[in-house]
Design an enzyme around this catalytic site. Structure first.
Site, PDB file in Angstrom:
ATOM      1  N   ASP A  38      31.181  22.489  17.354  1.00 54.06           N
ATOM      2  CA  ASP A  38      30.806  24.116  17.246  1.00 54.06           C
ATOM      3  C   ASP A  38      29.539  24.245  18.363  1.00 54.06           C
ATOM      4  OD1 ASP A  38      32.785  24.792  15.275  1.00 54.06           O
ATOM      5  OD2 ASP A  38      31.614  24.544  13.604  1.00 54.06           O
ATOM      6  N   PRO A  39      29.708  25.269  19.035  1.00 52.23           N
ATOM      7  CA  PRO A  39      28.662  25.733  19.847  1.00 52.23           C
ATOM      8  C   PRO A  39      27.230  25.552  19.191  1.00 52.23           C
ATOM      9  CG  PRO A  39      30.294  27.127  20.134  1.00 52.23           C
ATOM     10  CD  PRO A  39      30.552  26.409  18.933  1.00 52.23           C
TER      11      PRO A  39
END
Length: 292
Positions: A38-39
């Site tokens: 995930d970012p």
């Protein structure tokens, strides 16, 4: 150029952002990654370049993380990037209570992935459906948690727990944070996540994009060899004649008792690709370096 890069992904970048950046730095089109992050997560992102992209499917699937879980808060995304659903002070929560609840999160468990995730249902990504406001019933899946170790505990109105988690593929640490909060009746969300191990690569050996750029400018960069990432597979070495036949797609009867995927070599250091042994017969799966 071909091989692997053990990238330390920075906060805020998607895995796709990392691949795009490396394509520009390396001036290569064939770049791919294993194990999406995930970012908001940082840490190990295995990246394959050149023909090594064909080997991504054979990498080991185990992973390890260091995570921070915040109690008293629930969000739409099960991490701090989403909108807050509930926020209630739970300063009376104790480490003993949390540790007891954590015992439910080892071994094979049923887990419902976060609504905001890249999983596909009927060919559509869950996060796309969620962003459109569609009501989604996400099916549960069986995941495996090998170990959970408490690293630190911070008291307060919204206490936080640092844990080290070793798990199999498909495990969502955000879901563990959410579900642990549900078990404790406090709510919980993931406050920070760093991947320390993925697909055979460790954080201690990783490179940031800045490290990589510096090495490239100095002419010092060398990717990790293609077969170094496949050391979890047993190996077989073929004589020259058999090696050529195998590279041409022929099956080789070796009479070995090994069953499953193997690394294939012509000589000790001449990696040819990945094969599968079935009843003593070596079957080509992916020829990495054909012999002319």
């Amino acid at each position: 150029m071909q091989g692997f890069i053990n990238l330390d992904k920075q906060f805020g970048w998607t895995s796709h952002d990392c691949v795009a950046r490396l394509r520009k730095l390396l001036r290569l089109k064939r770049v791919g990654h294993a194990g999406t992050l995930d970012p908001a997560a940082t840490g190990v992102l295995p990246v394959a370049v050149g023909k090594a992209t064909r080997l991504l499917q054979y990498l080991p699937t185990d992973k390890a993380y260091q995570a921070t879980i915040r109690f008293g808060v629930q969000t739409t995304t099960d991490d701090l990037q989403g909108e807050v659903i509930t926020s209630e002070v739970c300063g009376g929560l104790s480490l003993a209570e949390v540790t007891e609840a954590l015992s439910k999160f080892t071994g094979k468990i049923e887990q419902i992935p976060p609504i905001y995730s890249a999983i596909q249902i009927d060919g559509k990504r869950l996060y796309d459906l969620a962003r459109r406001g569609e009501t989604i019933e996400v099916p549960s899946r069986t995941v495996e948690i090998f170990s959970v170790e408490v690293l630190a505990w911070r008291e307060g109105d919204f206490p936080e727990l640092d844990v080290a988690i070793a798990c199999g593929s498909g495990t969502y640490i955000r879901a563990i944070a959410r579900d642990l909060g549900a078990v404790l009746n406090t709510g919980g969300t993931l406050a920070a996540l760093r991947r320390t191990h993925s697909s055979g690569f460790n954080l201690t050996d990783s490179l940031t994009v800045e490290n990589l750029e510096s090495q490239l400018q100095a002419g010092e960069f060398q990717p990790i060899s293609a077969d170094a990432a496949l050391q979890h597979l047993p190996s077989v070495t073929l004589p020259d004649i058999s090696a050529k036949r195998w590279c041409q797609g022929q099956r080789i009867d070796l009479g070995l008792e090994i069953i499953g995927k193997v690394r294939v070599y012509q000589q000790e250091n001449d990696f040819l690709g990945v094969g599968e042994l079935q009843e003593g017969v070596l079957i080509p799966q992916m020829v990495f370096e054909p012999i002319s």
